[in-house]
Design an enzyme around this catalytic site. Structure first.
Site, mmCIF file in Angstrom:
data_model
loop_
_atom_site.group_PDB
_atom_site.id
_atom_site.type_symbol
_atom_site.label_atom_id
_atom_site.label_comp_id
_atom_site.label_asym_id
_atom_site.label_seq_id
_atom_site.Cartn_x
_atom_site.Cartn_y
_atom_site.Cartn_z
ATOM 1 N N GLU A 157 8.481 1.094 0.288
ATOM 2 C CA GLU A 157 9.225 1.009 -0.964
ATOM 3 C C GLU A 157 10.523 1.269 -0.813
ATOM 4 O O GLU A 157 10.877 2.570 -0.511
ATOM 5 C CB GLU A 157 8.406 1.933 -2.021
ATOM 6 C CG GLU A 157 6.802 1.585 -2.160
ATOM 7 C CD GLU A 157 6.120 2.245 -3.057
ATOM 8 O OE1 GLU A 157 4.878 2.222 -3.498
ATOM 9 O OE2 GLU A 157 6.607 3.550 -3.288
ATOM 10 N N THR A 188 -3.027 1.860 -8.148
ATOM 11 C CA THR A 188 -1.905 2.628 -8.841
ATOM 12 C C THR A 188 -1.802 3.813 -8.005
ATOM 13 O O THR A 188 -1.198 4.994 -8.345
ATOM 14 C CB THR A 188 -2.097 3.011 -10.301
ATOM 15 O OG1 THR A 188 -3.485 3.535 -10.280
ATOM 16 C CG2 THR A 188 -1.915 1.781 -11.098
ATOM 17 N N ALA A 189 -2.358 3.793 -6.660
ATOM 18 C CA ALA A 189 -2.391 5.182 -5.714
ATOM 19 C C ALA A 189 -1.296 5.074 -4.547
ATOM 20 O O ALA A 189 -0.249 5.693 -4.793
ATOM 21 C CB ALA A 189 -3.539 5.170 -5.238
ATOM 22 N N ARG A 190 -1.563 4.662 -3.332
ATOM 23 C CA ARG A 190 -0.611 4.353 -2.519
ATOM 24 C C ARG A 190 -0.721 2.901 -1.941
ATOM 25 O O ARG A 190 -1.975 2.369 -1.756
ATOM 26 C CB ARG A 190 -1.201 5.187 -1.194
ATOM 27 C CG ARG A 190 -0.627 6.898 -1.771
ATOM 28 C CD ARG A 190 0.774 7.160 -1.888
ATOM 29 N NE ARG A 190 1.253 8.609 -2.155
ATOM 30 C CZ ARG A 190 1.499 8.980 -3.234
ATOM 31 N NH1 ARG A 190 1.394 8.111 -4.506
ATOM 32 N NH2 ARG A 190 1.600 10.200 -3.548
ATOM 33 N N THR A 243 2.576 14.889 -6.491
ATOM 34 C CA THR A 243 1.398 15.195 -5.941
ATOM 35 C C THR A 243 1.258 15.265 -4.746
ATOM 36 O O THR A 243 0.865 16.023 -3.812
ATOM 37 C CB THR A 243 0.438 14.632 -7.026
ATOM 38 O OG1 THR A 243 0.304 14.705 -8.364
ATOM 39 C CG2 THR A 243 -1.109 15.065 -6.257
ATOM 40 N N HIS A 259 6.285 1.016 -8.846
ATOM 41 C CA HIS A 259 5.765 2.502 -8.763
ATOM 42 C C HIS A 259 6.021 3.131 -9.677
ATOM 43 O O HIS A 259 6.762 4.360 -9.516
ATOM 44 C CB HIS A 259 6.238 3.100 -7.236
ATOM 45 C CG HIS A 259 5.505 4.118 -6.971
ATOM 46 N ND1 HIS A 259 5.293 4.503 -5.788
ATOM 47 C CD2 HIS A 259 4.829 5.149 -7.589
ATOM 48 C CE1 HIS A 259 4.419 5.397 -5.381
ATOM 49 N NE2 HIS A 259 4.239 5.778 -6.566
ATOM 50 N N ALA A 266 3.736 3.861 -12.425
ATOM 51 C CA ALA A 266 2.538 4.045 -13.158
ATOM 52 C C ALA A 266 2.648 5.732 -13.653
ATOM 53 O O ALA A 266 2.060 5.901 -14.617
ATOM 54 C CB ALA A 266 1.071 3.793 -12.315
ATOM 55 N N ASP A 322 0.924 -1.480 -8.225
ATOM 56 C CA ASP A 322 2.036 -0.697 -8.632
ATOM 57 C C ASP A 322 2.793 0.017 -7.286
ATOM 58 O O ASP A 322 3.574 0.562 -7.459
ATOM 59 C CB ASP A 322 1.699 0.617 -9.499
ATOM 60 C CG ASP A 322 2.866 1.268 -10.019
ATOM 61 O OD1 ASP A 322 3.831 0.896 -10.573
ATOM 62 O OD2 ASP A 322 2.869 2.627 -10.089
#
Length: 318
Positions: free
Chosen positions: A263, A232-234, A74, A285, A287, A258
């Site tokens: 990363e 759990t976004a950024r 996304t 990461h 989720a 997450d």
């Protein structure tokens, strides 16, 4: 014939089937691609599939045949959207695939933290139960979700799905107004009020200039009910050093993340240094990564490519 290059196939699990588009094409895929090799690997490509490889203006200007970048996610901040518009390169992304997997992961973290699941598990491993001399012991707090205040930051499809789960648990749902904004309507609780009333905060915002570092020490000090905070976004939505301080000072009751700033995170990063804390959970990461969600993602990705080729483009962001 179209030349399709998948730059980072390893960002989708190997057992997930990626079907081939229904038009003549050459398909080339790489497990992963360093940014400095992107231009070379996309030479003569007409369609690029990309998840996280940075594609900046200098790289894109070297790719005169490129017509489409199909993002296997996304978020599309890895691509220079302005350059794509200037160069006539279309960009499409994936939408709606994570409305079950991300909320379920968020609530896995919420439940584990509110009930101190990991802390009690570690106690049992260390023999605390055997030494208790009774059927149970109370080393860590245990809180119900029912009746607590769930503040959701991000009112999109994932945030709405989180709200639905929260309501099923009997939680009071509040969507935080965008930081610094007013007059957004009855759906929203003002930002400062949301921080002050939260028992649980779940973050589901996109990363953009208005949301980068939106939670830092000033915000943690406003959280008078000492909530747990789940992201759990950024990673760059929360100042990690401040999160570590807030957790150690008891300004928040726990945190489940997450995502990180960079990363994978460096071994000495602020969140990695929290792994010995009983009220902190860090997952890599994942989720978004249920089998069902991944299959939906890649199917939609190929649909986007096929739709573009039949002049009916879908999910276009540039």
């Amino acid at each position: 014939m179209q030349k399709i290059v998948f730059l980072d196939r390893d960002t989708v699990a190997p057992h997930i089937h990626v079907r081939r588009p229904k038009f003549d094409h050459e398909w080339i895929e790489y497990d992963r691609t360093p940014a400095e090799l992107a231009a070379e690997r996309l030479k003569d490509a007409t369609i690029a599939i990309n998840n996280k490889v940075p594609l900046r203006r200098e790289t894109l200007e070297a790719l005169p045949n490129l017509r489409l970048i199909a993002i296997a996610a996304t978020g599309y901040d890895c691509v220079d959207i302005a350059a794509c518009r200037d160069l006539g390169i279309a960009v499409c992304n994936i939408r709606g695939y994570a409305i079950n997997t991300v909320p379920e992961h968020a609530f896995s973290l919420i439940l584990a933290l509110r009930r101190s699941i990991l802390a009690y598990r570690e106690d049992v491993k260390r023999g605390e139960w055997n030494k208790a001399d009774q059927f149970c012991f109370f080393n860590h707090p245990i809180r119900d979700l029912a009746g607590s205040n769930l503040v959701i930051m991000g009112e999109g499809s994932i945030g709405q799905s989180v709200a639905a789960i929260g309501r099923a648990f009997g939680m009071n749902i509040m969507f935080a107004a965008h930081k610094g904004s007013t007059g957004l309507g009855p759906l929203y609780t003002p930002w400062d009020e949301a921080l002050a009333q939260a028992d649980v905060i779940s973050i589901h915002c996109p990363l953009m200039p208005s949301t980068e570092w939106m939670i830092g020490m000033a915000e943690f000090r406003q959280m008078s009910r000492h909530p747990i905070i789940v992201n759990t976004a950024r990673g760059r939505l929360v100042v990690e050093e401040d999160l570590a301080t807030a957790l150690r000072e008891g300004l928040i009751a726990g945190a489940g993340f997450d995502v990180t700033d960079g990363e994978p995170p460096a071994p000495d990063s602020p969140l990695m240094k929290l792994l010995d804390q009983p009220n902190f959970i860090l997952t890599p990461h994942i989720a978004w990564a249920s089998d069902e969600a991944q299959q939906t993602l890649v199917d939609q990705m190929i649909d986007n490519i096929e739709n573009f080729m039949r002049d009916a483009p879908s999910n276009i962001v540039a």
